[in-house]
Design an enzyme around this catalytic site. Structure first.
Site, PDB file in Angstrom:
ATOM      1  CB  CYS A   1      45.330  40.231  66.339  1.00 37.29           C
ATOM      2  SG  CYS A   1      43.880  41.379  66.938  1.00 37.29           S
TER       3      CYS A   1
ATOM      4  CB  CYS B   1      48.735  40.219  72.770  1.00 40.05           C
ATOM      5  SG  CYS B   1      47.809  39.262  71.860  1.00 40.05           S
TER       6      CYS B   1
ATOM      7  CB  CYS C   1      39.248  29.553  75.018  1.00 39.25           C
ATOM      8  SG  CYS C   1      40.213  31.012  74.410  1.00 39.25           S
TER       9      CYS C   1
ATOM     10  CB  CYS D   1      46.926  44.515  72.713  1.00 40.64           C
ATOM     11  SG  CYS D   1      45.456  44.785  72.166  1.00 40.64           S
TER      12      CYS D   1
ATOM     13  CD  GLU E   1      47.633  29.267  70.628  1.00 41.21           C
ATOM     14  OE1 GLU E   1      48.885  29.298  70.511  1.00 41.21           O
ATOM     15  OE2 GLU E   1      47.002  29.566  71.380  1.00 41.21           O
TER      16      GLU E   1
ATOM     17  CB  CYS F   1      46.064  34.411  73.492  1.00 43.18           C
ATOM     18  SG  CYS F   1      45.820  35.266  72.213  1.00 43.18           S
TER      19      CYS F   1
END
Ligand code: SF4
Length: 357
Positions: A127, A134, A120, A131, A107, A345
């Site tokens: 990832c 997230c 952004c 975390c 995105e 996100c």
């Protein structure tokens, strides 16, 4: 496979054109078309001869990835989805020796604000930092975006011509894709590239110390650090990276740099009810950041499935902010944008089948 032109420096472009037997000045023309005029194809580079363009297209492609979906919020925020093909981790190879690729999507979010338009951008598909709060972290890691993939998020969106700022705050940890992100920043800030001032660019990281040091040495762009909890053992509960790169060491590193001039550092602090929003946390945050020229952004948490915490109530966030401000730590509550289009996100890409919940 054809090589991508998007992301190349003038020197690299010079090698390309000389190799093809084209005039040396063609390199400058290509850079101008890609980074200033922001064209969508080699065919659009109309001051290069048709024969020259055909020659280029035999061995090269522009590398621009068009977006495949866009949704717009009532507040004007737009979320773009880009298809990407990344090298599958684990070094798997096809029979012909080429790496096995994996298709996914990432995105980019465009946030209008008065006369500013900030994009952004994502730097990775998924990832590996994990975390717990997230959605991107939950998807696991699908690979690093190429320089052209990241630049496409600037060039292929409808607002390409009016962008004023960029934040590396989308999917992925930008310092975990260091070389490609640094090349993108070079393109954004070089005279031969977009020609932006470094003040227009902010990189957000959870604090990967070796690359953070190189970023601070190698650019004059702003920095945002995801802090979220001043107590190391509590931060570790949410952010496994804390084990490898302690937030106290990150702050110690930052103290070696000057943030009193044009370059700014801010700390992101997502508010979780009953986890990190007490007076004890506020006071520890003040102690941790005392003497460092910085600001703190408090962020509302958008609840995600199978996660125990909700966002702190507004009065708690306001009291937390006021307690920090009273003790001299400049703190604001970040305005939420695009809530109606799932701006948090990883959510749009997640909807497209990446997520593993
Ligand atoms: Fe990765 Fe950032 Fe999500 Fe952490 S918060 S898992 S670093 S994308």
């Amino acid at each position: 496979m054809k090589r991508k032109l998007l992301g190349m420096t003038p020197e690299e472009l010079q090698n390309v054109v000389l190799d093809l037997g084209l005039p040396k000045f063609t390199a400058g023309q290509i850079a101008q078309w890609m980074y200033v005029r922001k064209v969508r194809s080699i065919d659009d580079m109309t001051n290069i001869s048709k024969a020259g363009r055909e020659l280029l297209k035999e061995r090269y492609e522009l590398g621009l990835v068009p977006y495949c979906e866009v949704v717009e919020s009532v507040d004007g925020t737009k979320k773009y989805l880009f298809p990407v093909s990344t090298v599958r981790s684990g070094g798997l190879k096809n029979p012909d020796g080429t790496p096995v690729m994996e298709d996914s999507s990432v995105e980019a979010v465009m946030i209008p604000d008065g006369d500013r338009a900030t994009v952004c951008v994502s730097s990775q598909s998924g990832c590996r930092m994990g975390c717990r709060f997230c959605m991107t972290g939950r998807q696991g890691f699908h690979g690093n975006l190429t320089v052209a993939d990241i630049l496409s998020q600037f060039v292929a969106i409808d607002e390409a011509g009016i962008l004023t700022n960029a934040v590396f705050m989308g999917m992925g940890e930008p310092l975990d894709n260091f070389d490609n992100v640094m090349r993108v920043i070079e393109v954004l800030t070089a005279d031969w590239g977009f020609g932006w001032s470094p003040k227009r660019v902010t990189l957000s990281t959870i604090g990967v110390i070796p690359q953070l040091k190189r970023y601070l040495e190698g650019t004059r762009c702003h920095l945002a650090v995801s802090l979220h909890n001043p107590f190391p053992e509590e931060r570790l509960e949410m952010m496994p990276v804390q084990k490898a790169w302690n937030i106290e060491d990150v702050v110690s590193l930052l103290r070696q740099y000057d943030f009193t001039g044009q370059r700014r550092v801010s700390f992101e602090y997502t508010m979780f009810a009953g986890f990190n929003d007490s007076k004890r946390h506020a006071d520890a945050l003040v102690r941790m950041l005392r003497g460092l020229e910085c600001r703190v952004n408090l962020i509302r948490f958008h609840r995600i499935p199978d996660f125990p915490y909700a966002c702190s109530p507004a009065p708690v966030m306001e009291a937390f902010r006021d307690r920090l401000n009273r003790q001299g730590l400049t703190t604001t509550i970040r305005a939420s944008r695009g809530e109606d289009i799932l701006a948090a996100c990883g959510m749009l890409a997640g909807r497209h089948g990446q997520k593993k919940l």
